[in-house]
Design an enzyme around this catalytic site. Structure first.
Site, PDB file in Angstrom:
ATOM      1  N   LYS A  73       5.560  13.080  -0.695  1.00 21.71           N
ATOM      2  CA  LYS A  73       5.443  11.598  -0.588  1.00 21.71           C
ATOM      3  C   LYS A  73       4.685  11.447   0.100  1.00 21.71           C
ATOM      4  O   LYS A  73       3.766   9.978  -0.115  1.00 21.71           O
ATOM      5  CB  LYS A  73       6.831  11.163  -0.876  1.00 21.71           C
ATOM      6  CG  LYS A  73       7.742  11.768  -1.630  1.00 21.71           C
ATOM      7  CD  LYS A  73       7.399  11.336  -3.722  1.00 21.71           C
ATOM      8  CE  LYS A  73       8.239  11.433  -4.642  1.00 21.71           C
ATOM      9  NZ  LYS A  73       7.483  12.078  -5.866  1.00 21.71           N
ATOM     10  N   SER A 100       8.929   7.540  -2.169  1.00 21.70           N
ATOM     11  CA  SER A 100      10.097   7.761  -2.423  1.00 21.70           C
ATOM     12  C   SER A 100       9.978   6.418  -0.705  1.00 21.70           C
ATOM     13  O   SER A 100       9.096   6.949   0.270  1.00 21.70           O
ATOM     14  CB  SER A 100      10.889   9.043  -1.360  1.00 21.70           C
ATOM     15  OG  SER A 100      11.801   9.001  -1.119  1.00 21.70           O
TER      16      SER A 100
END
Length: 253
Positions: free
Chosen positions: A175, A148
Site C-alpha cells: 500500500k 490503507s
C-alpha cells in the site's frame, strides 16, 4: 450518463461502491476476476432496480485479461469517467491451527511479496495504463486507488497511531508503494482535468477482514466521495476518514 470501472467489484466494498454509484446515475462496469461471480453480482443489483450495470471479466494480474477488458469496454463507450482500482489481497496465510501467519520483515518469503504486489501495485498500474486513453476522453476523469492508512510511513512510525502494532511487511509495503504510484500519477496529470487520489476505506467488515470492522456502506461512501468530486476538489492526496475523521480526512503519506 457517466461511466465507471471498478475492479474486484463482485463483493465487499467494490460491490457496495457499484451500488452507490448506480444510485448516483452511473453506468457501472463491474470488474471481476471470475465472470460467473460478476454476473451473479450484477443480477443482484438489477433485482434491486439498478439496471445500468454489466459484469466484465478482468484479472488485474494478467495483462491479457486487462487488455481484453479494455477492448470490451472500449467497444461500448467512447469515454470512461471514473476508474476505481479496488481489487486487492492481503497475502496473509493461515497456519494448521487457523491462525494468521505474521508477515515479518525477517522471515517472509519473497514469493509472498511477489503475489501481493502483483495485485496491489502492478494491478492498478496495469489497469490505469490500459484505460488511460478512455479516461482522457472524459471531461472530468477521476482515478481512485483503494489504499490503507497502514500504507502511511508517517503513521506507522508513530506509536500513538491506532494500528501501530498491527504490522505486516508485505501488505503494508504494497500500500505504501501504491501511495507513491498515486503521487506520481497525480503529478504527471496535474495540468489536466484528472483528479487522482488514494483512499483508505477504513477497517471494514468484509471477507478481507474476516467480517470484522465497520460498515461496508460507510466504507463505500468514503470511496465514491472521490469519484464524485468536482473540478475544485483535491488531487494527489491520501484520505482516511477513520484515522482522521475531522475536516476532509487527509492523512500523511
Amino acid at each position: 450518463m457517466k461511466t465507471v470501472l471498478i475492479t474486484g467489484a463482485n463483493k465487499g466494498i467494490g460491490f457496495e461502491s457499484a451500488r452507490q454509484l448506480l444510485q448516483n446515475g452511473f453506468r457501472v462496469f463491474l470488474g471481476t476476476r471470475d465472470l460467473k461471480n460478476g454476473l451473479n453480482a450484477a443480477e443482484q443489483l438489477k433485482a434491486d432496480g439498478l439496471v445500468n450495470v454489466e459484469a466484465v471479466q478482468i484479472d488485474v494480474t494478467s495483462q491479457e485479461s486487462v487488455n481484453a477488458a479494455r477492448k470490451e469496454i472500449g467497444s461500448k463507450v467512447g469515454a470512461l469517467d471514473v476508474l476505481i482500482n479496488n481489487a486487492g489481497i492481503s497475502g496473509i496465510d493461515l497456519d494448521s491451527n487457523g491462525q494468521m501467519v505474521p508477515q515479518t520483515a525477517v522471515d517472509t518469503e519473497i514469493a509472498i511479496y511477489q503475489k501481493v504486489y502483483d495485485t496491489n501495485v502492478y494491478g492498478p498500474a496495469r489497469v490505469t495504463k490500459a484505460f488511460i486513453d478512455l479516461l482522457h476522453h472524459s471531461p472530468e476523469p477521476r482515478i481512485v486507488n483503494l489504499s490503507s492508512s497502514q500504507g502511511s510511513l508517517t503513521l506507522h512510525s508513530d506509536p500513538n497511531y491506532l494500528y501501530y502494532h498491527v504490522k505486516g511487511v508485505v501488505y503494508l509495503s504494497s500500500k505504501a508503494a501504491l501511495n507513491m504510484y498515486t503521487v506520481n500519477l497525480a503529478y504527471e496529470l496535474r495540468d489536466t482535468a484528472f483528479k487522482v487520489n488514494a483512499v483508505s476505506p477504513g477497517f471494514t467488515a468484509t471477507d478481507f477482514t474476516g467480517k470484522n470492522g465497520g460498515s461496508i456502506e460507510v466504507a463505500a461512501k468514503r470511496v465514491i466521495k472521490y469519484a464524485l468530486i468536482g473540478q475544485d476538489g483535491p488531487t494527489g492526496k491520501l484520505f482516511c476518514e477513520e484515522t482522521n475523521p475531522d475536516g476532509i480526512g487527509e492523512i500523511p503519506w
